[in-house]
Scaffold this motif. Sequence first.
Motif, PDB file in Angstrom:
ATOM      1  N   VAL A  20       0.967  -1.385   0.050  1.00  0.00           N
ATOM      2  CA  VAL A  20      -0.074  -0.269  -0.167  1.00  0.00           C
ATOM      3  C   VAL A  20       0.993   1.156   0.204  1.00  0.00           C
ATOM      4  CG1 VAL A  20      -1.899  -1.067   1.174  1.00  0.00           C
ATOM      5  CG2 VAL A  20       0.198   0.370   2.480  1.00  0.00           C
ATOM      6  N   HIS A  21       0.233   2.318  -0.621  1.00  0.00           N
ATOM      7  CA  HIS A  21       0.634   3.962  -0.427  1.00  0.00           C
ATOM      8  C   HIS A  21       0.477   4.186   1.488  1.00  0.00           C
ATOM      9  CE1 HIS A  21       3.248   7.112  -1.314  1.00  0.00           C
ATOM     10  NE2 HIS A  21       2.654   7.762  -0.807  1.00  0.00           N
ATOM     11  N   TYR A  22       1.841   4.715   2.078  1.00  0.00           N
ATOM     12  CA  TYR A  22       1.108   4.535   2.933  1.00  0.00           C
ATOM     13  C   TYR A  22       1.567   6.596   3.533  1.00  0.00           C
ATOM     14  CZ  TYR A  22       1.419   4.789   8.379  1.00  0.00           C
ATOM     15  OH  TYR A  22       1.375   5.530   9.855  1.00  0.00           O
ATOM     16  N   ARG A  23       0.818   6.603   3.907  1.00  0.00           N
ATOM     17  CA  ARG A  23       0.587   8.712   4.267  1.00  0.00           C
ATOM     18  C   ARG A  23       0.611   9.093   5.592  1.00  0.00           C
ATOM     19  NH1 ARG A  23      -1.277  11.230  -1.252  1.00  0.00           N
ATOM     20  NH2 ARG A  23      -3.453  11.275   0.103  1.00  0.00           N
ATOM     21  N   HIS A  24       1.264  10.081   6.596  1.00  0.00           N
ATOM     22  CA  HIS A  24       0.948   9.960   7.514  1.00  0.00           C
ATOM     23  C   HIS A  24       1.122  11.573   7.793  1.00  0.00           C
ATOM     24  CE1 HIS A  24       1.575  11.335  11.523  1.00  0.00           C
ATOM     25  NE2 HIS A  24       0.849  10.459  11.952  1.00  0.00           N
ATOM     26  N   ALA A  25       0.058  12.188   8.124  1.00  0.00           N
ATOM     27  CA  ALA A  25       0.039  13.637   7.911  1.00  0.00           C
ATOM     28  C   ALA A  25      -0.232  14.217   9.425  1.00  0.00           C
ATOM     29  CB  ALA A  25      -1.134  14.282   6.773  1.00  0.00           C
ATOM     30  N   GLN A  60      -3.713  12.455  10.342  1.00  0.00           N
ATOM     31  CA  GLN A  60      -4.106  11.833   9.802  1.00  0.00           C
ATOM     32  C   GLN A  60      -3.467  10.539   9.290  1.00  0.00           C
ATOM     33  OE1 GLN A  60      -6.664  12.247   6.027  1.00  0.00           O
ATOM     34  NE2 GLN A  60      -8.327  12.636   6.970  1.00  0.00           N
ATOM     35  N   GLU A  61      -3.998   9.343   9.425  1.00  0.00           N
ATOM     36  CA  GLU A  61      -2.628   8.144   8.347  1.00  0.00           C
ATOM     37  C   GLU A  61      -4.055   8.002   7.545  1.00  0.00           C
ATOM     38  OE1 GLU A  61      -0.206   4.419  11.059  1.00  0.00           O
ATOM     39  OE2 GLU A  61      -2.648   4.923  11.861  1.00  0.00           O
ATOM     40  N   GLN A  62      -3.250   7.129   6.136  1.00  0.00           N
ATOM     41  CA  GLN A  62      -3.362   7.481   5.185  1.00  0.00           C
ATOM     42  C   GLN A  62      -3.287   5.871   4.760  1.00  0.00           C
ATOM     43  OE1 GLN A  62      -3.315  10.065   2.652  1.00  0.00           O
ATOM     44  NE2 GLN A  62      -3.745  11.971   4.121  1.00  0.00           N
TER      45      GLN A  62
END
Lengths: 315, 191
Positions: A57-62, A69-71
């Motif tokens: 998955v593509h993981y993003r933490h904003a 927000q964790e995506q």
Amino acid sequence: MMLNHSVFFVLYWVVVSLAYAEEQTAADYLGKMRQAMHTLNYQGTVVFMENGVLDAVHYRHAVANGREQEQLISLNSPAREIIREAGTVQCIFKETGEAVVDHRPLNHSFLIDFPQDIARLEQFYQFEIKGMETVAMRRCHRIDILPRDDYRYAWRIWVDKDVFLPLKIELLDLAGKTLEQVVFTDLSLPATIPFISLNDTAEDKVRHIHRATNKAQATWPFILENIPPGFETQFYSENPIHKTSEYSVSHLLLSDGLSSVSVYLDKADDSLGDSQQGLGSVNSVTRILGDKLLVVLGKVPPKTVQFIAEGVVLK
Amino acid sequence: MQEQQNIGLKLSQFLDDELDQQQALSLLKEMRHNTDIEAKMLRYQVIGQVLRTEESIHKPIYLVNKVHDALENEVFHFHPATKTAHKKIKLAAIAATLAAVAILIPIIQKQNTVNQNDFIQVAQKQPESFRYQGETLKVARVDQALPVLQQRSLARERLNDYLYAHSNRIFVTTEASFSPYVRTASLHPGQ
């Protein structure tokens, strides 16, 4: 003479500082890791491996202004996004425009739930720095988190040398066999990461899953006589958990900070009787107690769930 | 009786290489259809060899080969085949193949049906064990497997609910095992 004293003091301070820098402990790195996980903007490709199943998955933490927000954005079809924010986990299905919103009482990370109280954790796990290794082309400190007894599994975490993010996480059984892996294959730290709006999904296409708040121990229908060292009650709730029925099931969550175990008291039926099962890294025990079904499960050794299950007495 | 004596004479002449090609060929053709003549010739051959030498073992084989060679060298085989003949042969071959297929297919189908029936019958009679979702199920009869599987499915569904409620990971039952959160999200939410 005065000048000599000043030079001596500066030199002394430099030496002490260097010595202190050399003596960073595993607990220090883990503390910094936890802080970095919550305060940095970061993204990358993450591979989850569990039960022989691999998913990328593509993981993003904003993070911005205290909002986090964790995506997780799927790399494989069907397109979906999983977002965790403020105790809510949402899964949005891009192709159908539908969403599942799970309102949860606890905040977690998709990568690893690491407790704030690391000193307490150290009573039940031994932390060891195992040198430097490279993950996703970045230098990392490898830290082994070894259980001090056989009620919990071991962990291995590769913490980035510069930004202290966990780039690789392994869960290992008591024999040292890897049960789960979470690995970054690339990592970047942009200044900002956009938040995903949660209002795009039509309300009639959103399915909500609610969790009630914690209930006092006096209301529990059972008593726990066997609790492994270090495990404490996180919450107790009574909610419908089965998709096909609306009756409430008692759910108690225990955790030592890193490993967690759930205890359920449910209606008994023919599908589950007295049994012990291993589901990859998850072990479970089911017992019939009168007309009730007791289920104890968690990512812990079989001994732990067995021990807890044997100590459940109905009130 | 006269005829048998003539055959005996011819065999003797053949063995002594006294027959012309036409007569030898005629005798060999006769021998092909009459095993008695062939057996008689072999006996003559052996007797002749024993009388001449002590070595009697390989000669009959040599003789058989000689007979086969002679048959192979029949004049008939050297006649050039015409295109019409080729065509006829091809048509005959195709017709024969089709006929064979027409006969064999029902036989094979019947055989398969029989095998399946046999399998079911055997399975119904004998205790059966097989793998299902990573577990070995043991049932006395195949028709008992369905309720067992349904029960297992319900059990897994319930465990899945417990796993879901346990952590921030959703699990689903797959053929092999329980899949973790990310894979679950690939399923339709209604499922």
